[in-house]
Design a protein around this motif. Structure first.
Motif, short mmCIF file in Angstrom:
data_model
loop_
_atom_site.label_atom_id
_atom_site.label_comp_id
_atom_site.label_asym_id
_atom_site.label_seq_id
_atom_site.Cartn_x
_atom_site.Cartn_y
_atom_site.Cartn_z
N HIS A 79 18.41 5.30 1.35
CA HIS A 79 18.22 4.24 2.44
C HIS A 79 16.83 3.44 1.51
O HIS A 79 15.37 3.66 1.04
CB HIS A 79 17.38 5.38 3.78
N THR A 80 16.99 1.81 2.05
CA THR A 80 15.90 0.61 1.60
C THR A 80 15.57 0.81 3.74
O THR A 80 16.24 0.08 4.00
CB THR A 80 17.02 0.25 0.83
N PRO A 81 14.58 -0.57 2.88
CA PRO A 81 14.09 -1.23 3.82
C PRO A 81 15.07 -2.40 4.38
O PRO A 81 15.20 -3.09 5.88
CB PRO A 81 12.74 -2.16 4.33
N ARG A 82 15.68 -2.69 3.89
CA ARG A 82 17.61 -3.81 3.25
C ARG A 82 18.56 -3.20 4.01
O ARG A 82 19.92 -3.78 3.72
CB ARG A 82 17.10 -4.13 2.88
N VAL A 117 13.25 2.49 -2.52
CA VAL A 117 13.61 3.03 -1.58
C VAL A 117 12.82 4.03 -0.55
O VAL A 117 11.89 4.78 -1.37
CB VAL A 117 14.41 3.85 -2.70
N THR A 118 12.94 3.96 0.38
CA THR A 118 12.28 4.48 0.80
C THR A 118 12.54 6.65 1.53
O THR A 118 11.83 7.07 1.96
CB THR A 118 12.28 3.77 2.37
N SER A 119 13.77 6.58 1.29
CA SER A 119 14.47 8.22 1.27
C SER A 119 15.78 8.22 1.12
O SER A 119 16.40 7.44 1.51
CB SER A 119 14.10 9.08 2.85
N ILE A 120 16.23 9.50 0.71
CA ILE A 120 17.59 9.59 0.32
C ILE A 120 17.53 11.32 1.32
O ILE A 120 16.99 11.79 2.21
CB ILE A 120 17.58 10.53 -0.72
N SER A 121 18.77 11.16 2.05
CA SER A 121 19.41 11.81 2.97
C SER A 121 18.81 13.45 2.20
O SER A 121 18.84 13.79 1.42
CB SER A 121 20.77 12.03 3.48
N VAL A 151 23.25 9.92 -7.67
CA VAL A 151 21.69 9.36 -7.47
C VAL A 151 20.85 9.67 -8.87
O VAL A 151 21.53 10.70 -9.30
CB VAL A 151 20.84 9.41 -6.40
N ILE A 152 20.45 8.16 -9.73
CA ILE A 152 19.55 8.83 -10.31
C ILE A 152 18.01 8.31 -10.60
O ILE A 152 17.81 7.74 -9.36
CB ILE A 152 21.06 8.04 -12.01
N TYR A 153 17.32 9.08 -10.46
CA TYR A 153 15.98 9.13 -9.75
C TYR A 153 15.36 8.63 -11.68
O TYR A 153 14.98 9.89 -12.43
CB TYR A 153 15.32 10.38 -9.09
N ALA A 154 15.04 7.37 -11.77
CA ALA A 154 14.68 6.63 -12.79
C ALA A 154 13.09 6.92 -12.55
O ALA A 154 12.99 5.04 -12.41
CB ALA A 154 15.19 5.80 -13.93
N ALA A 158 6.62 8.27 -12.28
CA ALA A 158 5.48 8.23 -12.13
C ALA A 158 5.52 8.70 -10.70
O ALA A 158 4.96 9.75 -9.90
CB ALA A 158 4.13 7.55 -12.03
N TYR A 159 6.59 8.54 -9.90
CA TYR A 159 6.39 8.61 -8.36
C TYR A 159 7.39 9.03 -8.01
O TYR A 159 8.20 9.00 -6.80
CB TYR A 159 6.31 6.58 -7.13
N THR A 160 8.36 9.81 -8.47
CA THR A 160 9.16 11.24 -8.57
C THR A 160 9.19 11.68 -7.48
O THR A 160 9.98 11.79 -6.70
CB THR A 160 9.89 11.35 -9.70
N CYS A 161 8.10 12.14 -7.15
CA CYS A 161 7.66 13.07 -6.00
C CYS A 161 8.02 12.44 -4.16
O CYS A 161 7.59 12.87 -3.48
CB CYS A 161 6.57 14.13 -6.46
N ALA A 162 7.34 11.29 -4.57
CA ALA A 162 7.33 10.28 -3.96
C ALA A 162 8.96 10.57 -2.77
O ALA A 162 9.24 9.98 -1.26
CB ALA A 162 7.15 8.93 -3.81
N LEU A 163 10.27 10.71 -3.80
CA LEU A 163 11.03 10.92 -3.21
C LEU A 163 11.96 12.27 -3.74
O LEU A 163 12.60 13.18 -2.64
CB LEU A 163 12.23 9.40 -3.16
N LEU A 164 11.14 12.56 -4.41
CA LEU A 164 11.41 14.39 -4.29
C LEU A 164 10.30 14.81 -4.33
O LEU A 164 9.57 15.80 -5.27
CB LEU A 164 12.18 14.47 -5.95
N PRO A 165 9.68 15.77 -3.45
CA PRO A 165 8.95 16.36 -2.73
C PRO A 165 8.45 17.66 -3.60
O PRO A 165 7.86 18.09 -4.24
CB PRO A 165 8.80 16.52 -1.97
#
Length: 445
Positions: A238-241, A222-226, A249-252, A255-262
């Motif tokens: 959003h994904t490359p596909r 996942v690259t981003s969420i609106s 949306v569930i963020y499981a 460690a990289y949660t903040c890549a999508l939730l700053p």
């Protein structure tokens, strides 16, 4: 260690402010671990060639938290449509401050979780496949002052009357080394625990889950969420596909949660850990270990073949945070960690002196740690329809299954966090996210 990993950030040093650098996406070449050395049929599973345009729920993350949450959601009447997105292969990643009542609540939750995992493993016929074993965990204290403080806390819990201590056995210094088998033990505790092969457990669970119709997409980051929902209350993932529209949306994502939730950049930090597989030659006089162990900052998991999985080595690199704090690099190990495991069993365990045990493999993984050492579970503040389950501080196996069961009640039935059965200190809140102090950062200063 089965830890979620992230791409190496621009620098591998601890930032002066934790929000200065955001972790990137999972990298494609993590060091293989003992647990992930055997390919699994569902490693690269994709339920459909293309992504569906919409779903009732999108789960980001194909590890224990994501798959277990899907399991609970789909084992209900009129289950929702679910799309589960994993950036790499399925399950390719790395699981005293709150007062006595909260400590008691957490201890009780973890104790019940052991039997919940046992029940699930047996219900789904996964016991032999994932090598599930109920055993005892032995926590050993090597520092005299720390041992004394821990014993005092134990005595206080015993006296408060609010904690069921029947399963906990305390061993004082006089017998600690003999009972535990660990050299230099000042005291020890034991309690019911379990261990299994995490990858095989999660893949077995996913295999059963696929019969209920979720759309699972491996190798789909996942690259981003609106930034906001649309007029119908739907978020766009959003994904490359391609993109998926969903109200939930569930963020499981651990460690990289903040890549999508700053907003979680300071609350959840990627922490690098190290692990090894140690084995003695056939015919070795090494005693067979039946318990799991925690000694100092290390943990040990015995295997039925007599080998040992040992994680830790913190003593070697904790003084140099650039090796572990805020770094997402899991494509190489560091010499300090590798050499730490050489001769480990001979140095620390009685009866292993002439075992000939050798380190066969050392790997690294990225774990999600929270600033206050407690997981973040529940509704994402300020984002209706979004939920998070992350940051189990390398301690996920005793906590995740029942946490996902509680989260599924929130997502599927609108149950308030306080009625899910999860410890209240797990609840993600704006106050926890925005707190300025960080016991995690203070631990190495």
């Amino acid at each position: 260690m089965v830890g979620t990993s992230l791409r190496y950030s621009k620098t591998d040093n601890v930032p002066s402010n934790s929000t200065a650098q955001l972790p990137s996406r999972p990298q494609s070449n993590p060091i293989p671990s003992f647990w992930t050395s055997q390919p699994q049929p569902l490693d690269d599973h994709r339920s459909t060639p293309t992504l569906p345009p919409s779903a009732s729920i999108v789960i980001i993350g194909g590890g224990f938290s994501g798959i277990a949450t899907a399991y609970h959601l789909l084992n209900t009447p009129n289950p929702p449509s679910i799309v589960l997105l994993e950036a790499r292969k399925i399950c390719s990643g790395a699981t005293a401050m709150y007062g006595l009542s909260a400590a008691a609540e957490l201890a009780s939750f973890e104790a019940v979780n052991v039997y919940a995992v046992k029940e699930l493993v047996e219900k789904e016929g996964l016991r032999e496949e994932c090598e599930f074993q109920v055993t005892r965990a032995v926590d050993v204290y090597l520092d005299e002052a720390h041992a004394r403080q821990t014993e005092e806390a134990y005595r206080e819990l015993m006296g408060c009357g609010g904690v069921d201590m029947r399963d906990i056995a305390f061993v004082s210094r006089k017998d600690a080394e003999k009972v535990s088998g660990v050299k230099g033990a000042h005291c020890a505790f034991s309690f019911t625990a379990a261990h299994l092969w995490p990858l095989k457990f999660i893949h077995g669970l996913l295999r059963q889950l696929l019969t209920k119709g979720p759309n699972v997409q491996a190798n789909t980051p996942v690259t981003s969420i609106s930034p906001a929902p649309d007029a119908h209350g739907n978020w766009t993932v959003h994904t490359p596909r391609g993109s998926i529209s969903t109200p939930k949306v569930i963020y499981a994502t651990n460690a990289y949660t903040c890549a999508l939730l700053p907003s979680y950049a300071r609350a959840i930090t990627p922490i690098r850990g190290f692990c090894s597989h140690i084995a003695a030659p056939r015919g070795s006089p090494a005693p067979h270990l039946v318990n799991t162990y925690a000694r100092s900052y290390d943990y040990l998991i015995p295997r039925t073949d007599g080998s040992i999985v040992v994680g830790g080595a913190r003593q070697r690199f904790w003084h140099a945070p650039e090796h572990w704090f805020g770094t997402v690099r899991d494509d190489k190990v560091i010499d300090e960690a590798v050499s730490y495991f050489d001769g480990y069993m001979q140095r620390h365990f009685r009866g292993w002196e002439d075992s000939g045990a050798k380190t066969e493999n050392v790997w690294t993984g990225i774990l999600g740690y929270s600033a206050d050492y407690m997981p973040h579970v529940g509704c994402v503040p300020g984002k209706p329809g979004q939920f998070v389950i992350a940051a189990f501080n390398g301690h996920g196996m005793p906590q995740i299954l029942l946490s996902t069961k509680g989260l599924a009640k929130m997502v599927g039935k609108g149950v308030p966090f306080e009625e899910t059965g999860m410890p209240r200190i797990f609840k993600t809140t704006k106050e926890r996210i925005d707190r300025k102090d960080s016991p995690l950062e203070e631990s190495f200063r």
